[in-house]
Design a protein around this motif. Structure first.
Motif, short mmCIF file in Angstrom:
data_model
loop_
_atom_site.label_atom_id
_atom_site.label_comp_id
_atom_site.label_asym_id
_atom_site.label_seq_id
_atom_site.Cartn_x
_atom_site.Cartn_y
_atom_site.Cartn_z
N ARG A 23 -12.60 -4.30 1.54
CA ARG A 23 -13.40 -5.52 1.68
C ARG A 23 -13.06 -6.52 0.58
N ILE A 24 -11.77 -6.70 0.32
CA ILE A 24 -11.32 -7.68 -0.68
C ILE A 24 -10.42 -8.74 -0.03
N VAL A 25 -10.61 -8.97 1.28
CA VAL A 25 -9.84 -10.00 1.97
C VAL A 25 -10.24 -11.36 1.40
N PRO A 26 -9.28 -12.17 0.94
CA PRO A 26 -9.63 -13.47 0.36
C PRO A 26 -10.17 -14.44 1.41
N LYS A 27 -10.99 -15.36 0.98
CA LYS A 27 -11.52 -16.38 1.88
C LYS A 27 -10.38 -17.29 2.32
N PRO A 28 -10.46 -17.84 3.56
CA PRO A 28 -11.54 -17.74 4.54
C PRO A 28 -11.39 -16.58 5.53
N GLY A 29 -10.83 -15.47 5.08
CA GLY A 29 -10.63 -14.33 5.97
C GLY A 29 -11.94 -13.70 6.42
N GLU A 30 -11.96 -13.25 7.65
CA GLU A 30 -13.15 -12.61 8.24
C GLU A 30 -12.76 -11.29 8.87
N VAL A 31 -13.45 -10.20 8.48
CA VAL A 31 -13.15 -8.86 8.99
C VAL A 31 -14.09 -8.53 10.14
N GLN A 32 -13.52 -8.07 11.25
CA GLN A 32 -14.31 -7.67 12.42
C GLN A 32 -13.92 -6.25 12.84
N GLY A 33 -14.74 -5.64 13.70
CA GLY A 33 -14.48 -4.28 14.16
C GLY A 33 -15.29 -3.27 13.39
N MET A 46 -10.61 3.55 11.67
CA MET A 46 -10.62 2.11 11.95
C MET A 46 -10.63 1.92 13.46
N LYS A 47 -11.57 1.11 13.92
CA LYS A 47 -11.70 0.86 15.36
C LYS A 47 -11.66 -0.65 15.63
N ASP A 48 -10.59 -1.07 16.30
CA ASP A 48 -10.41 -2.47 16.71
C ASP A 48 -10.65 -3.43 15.53
N VAL A 49 -10.03 -3.12 14.40
CA VAL A 49 -10.21 -3.94 13.19
C VAL A 49 -9.36 -5.21 13.28
N LYS A 50 -10.00 -6.34 13.04
CA LYS A 50 -9.32 -7.63 13.05
C LYS A 50 -9.61 -8.36 11.74
N VAL A 51 -8.59 -9.04 11.22
CA VAL A 51 -8.77 -9.91 10.07
C VAL A 51 -8.22 -11.28 10.46
N HIS A 52 -9.12 -12.23 10.68
CA HIS A 52 -8.74 -13.56 11.11
C HIS A 52 -9.08 -14.58 10.02
N PHE A 53 -8.16 -15.53 9.84
CA PHE A 53 -8.37 -16.62 8.88
C PHE A 53 -8.57 -17.90 9.68
N HIS A 54 -9.77 -18.47 9.59
CA HIS A 54 -10.09 -19.68 10.34
C HIS A 54 -9.66 -20.90 9.52
N LEU A 55 -8.54 -21.49 9.91
CA LEU A 55 -7.95 -22.63 9.21
C LEU A 55 -8.10 -23.90 10.05
N ASP A 56 -7.80 -25.03 9.44
CA ASP A 56 -7.88 -26.31 10.16
C ASP A 56 -6.89 -26.35 11.32
N GLU A 57 -5.75 -25.66 11.15
CA GLU A 57 -4.71 -25.68 12.19
C GLU A 57 -5.01 -24.73 13.34
N GLY A 58 -5.92 -23.78 13.12
CA GLY A 58 -6.25 -22.79 14.13
C GLY A 58 -6.63 -21.46 13.50
N VAL A 59 -6.64 -20.40 14.30
CA VAL A 59 -7.02 -19.07 13.82
C VAL A 59 -5.75 -18.26 13.54
N LEU A 60 -5.58 -17.89 12.28
CA LEU A 60 -4.44 -17.05 11.88
C LEU A 60 -4.86 -15.59 11.99
N LYS A 61 -4.21 -14.86 12.91
CA LYS A 61 -4.59 -13.47 13.19
C LYS A 61 -3.67 -12.52 12.40
N ALA A 62 -4.03 -12.27 11.12
CA ALA A 62 -3.21 -11.42 10.25
C ALA A 62 -3.24 -9.97 10.71
N VAL A 63 -4.41 -9.50 11.12
CA VAL A 63 -4.58 -8.16 11.69
C VAL A 63 -5.35 -8.36 12.98
#
Length: 345
Positions: A60-70, A11-28
């Motif tokens: 790759r089973i992160v629930p929406k609206p999660g987005e995987v990067q890295g 894993m290299k610089d893996v990020k899982v961000h949830f783009h919500l109305d309140e802002g970006v939730l950075k779970a990973v």
């Protein structure tokens, strides 16, 4: 040591961000890990630190609206006709390629089998379905393999259990059935997400021994996720301590327990009860894990750390630095001590 020979997933610089109305939730938020064939990587931390979301990103089973990067690089050893790694992040989460990998090459033991199993299908039906998807098209052979794997995980009367529903099994039996389904297709990587939660001590010990035995026999790489440091000490070869979506310390298990560096790791270890403590009170980590949204700059552990320095620890984001061979720490105080020692030397 060739990377393809030992490291099976990186894993290299893996990020899982949830783009919500309140802002970006950075779970990973920027995880770097290496999983070695035939070894166990323990991931430990408090609830809400990003352990389970990290495992979801691998499959790759992160629930929406999660987005995987890295990058999540799977080294398949020529299984796909090439020695080039497969980047799981680039694959369609619903595509055929990831569906072949998910459950086949990478399998998962979920935290709560009562929720992970379908309540309206028998245990045998669900195990056979996985075998038919990844191993064979022959239903009779799939049934035989299903009975065999239930027997391997220590299930009594495996033929009878194949026809039973999840609610008819005890907690320990359900967990064994979940392990059997995960191992039914001989995966290269097994993710165990707190597999002993809610089990009594006897059954917990049996489940841990079972995972260790199967790892040794099949040379399977194991990612063991838990909040129990006692289990980590027994199961792991390497350990990653996570806090607020980041790895704060990463080293081998012996170094972690005998020479921890990060204040959070030390606090976790000091909170473990021991026989020699007599009437001494356990140390506690004051406060709670901050909500991972709109966080200020600096160390994520700053608000709870007894050694934090204002204007230093909260001035900029802290990198993960190698302080000794194979020992990585995300702490400016540790890095400063290492620099001073090098200057004195």
């Amino acid at each position: 040591m060739g990377r393809q020979e030992e490291v099976i997933l990186e894993m290299k610089d893996v990020k899982v961000h949830f783009h919500l109305d309140e802002g970006v939730l950075k779970a990973v938020d920027g995880v770097d890990l290496r999983i070695k064939r035939g070894k166990t990587l323990g991931i430990v931390g408090e609830s809400g630190c990003g352990k389970s979301v990290t495992s979801q990103a691998l499959l790759r089973i992160v629930p929406k609206p999660g987005e995987v990067q890295g990058k999540i690089l799977l080294y398949r050893g020529g299984k796909d006709g090439t020695d080039e790694p497969v980047d799981l992040v680039k694959l369609d989460p619903r595509g055929k390629q990831i569906r072949d990998i998910r459950g086949g090459e990478i399998a998962m033991i979920f935290q709560e089998p009562m929720k992970a199993f379908s309540p309206i299908h028998t245990i045998g039906n669900q195990i056979i379905e996985a075998i038919l998807l990844h191993t064979t098209d022959d239903k009779e052979e799939a049934y035989r393999l299903g009975v065999n794997i239930l027997q391997k995980v220590g299930m009594s009367n495996p033929e009878q259990r194949m026809g039973e529903y999840p609610h008819q099994l005890s907690g320990g039996m359900r967990q064994r059935a979940m392990i059997a389904m995960a191992l039914s297709c001989n995966p290269s990587i097994l993710i165990a997400d707190e597999p002993t939660t809610a089990l009594d001590v006897t059954v917990q010990a049996q489940v841990l021994q079972l995972i260790n035995d199967l790892k040794e026999k099949s040379d399977t790489a194991v990612i063991f996720i838990t909040h129990d440091l006692g289990v980590i000490a027994e199961m792991s070869d390497d350990v990653a301590v996570m806090y607020l979506g980041k790895v704060v310390e990463y080293t081998d298990v012996d170094t972690l327990f005998h020479a921890p560096k990060h204040p959070y790791t030390k606090a976790l270890l000091n909170s473990i009860p021991s026989v020699s403590m007599e009437k001494k009170r356990l140390e506690s980590i004051e406060g709670t894990v901050p909500f991972p949204m709109n966080l200020p700059q600096g160390c994520g552990f700053y608000s709870r750390c007894k050694h934090a320095v204002d204007g230093v620890c909260n001035a900029a984001d802290v990198p993960l630095v190698e302080v000794a061979a194979g020992h990585h720490v995300r702490c400016l105080m540790v890095e400063s001590e290492r620099t001073e020692q090098e200057v004195e030397a």
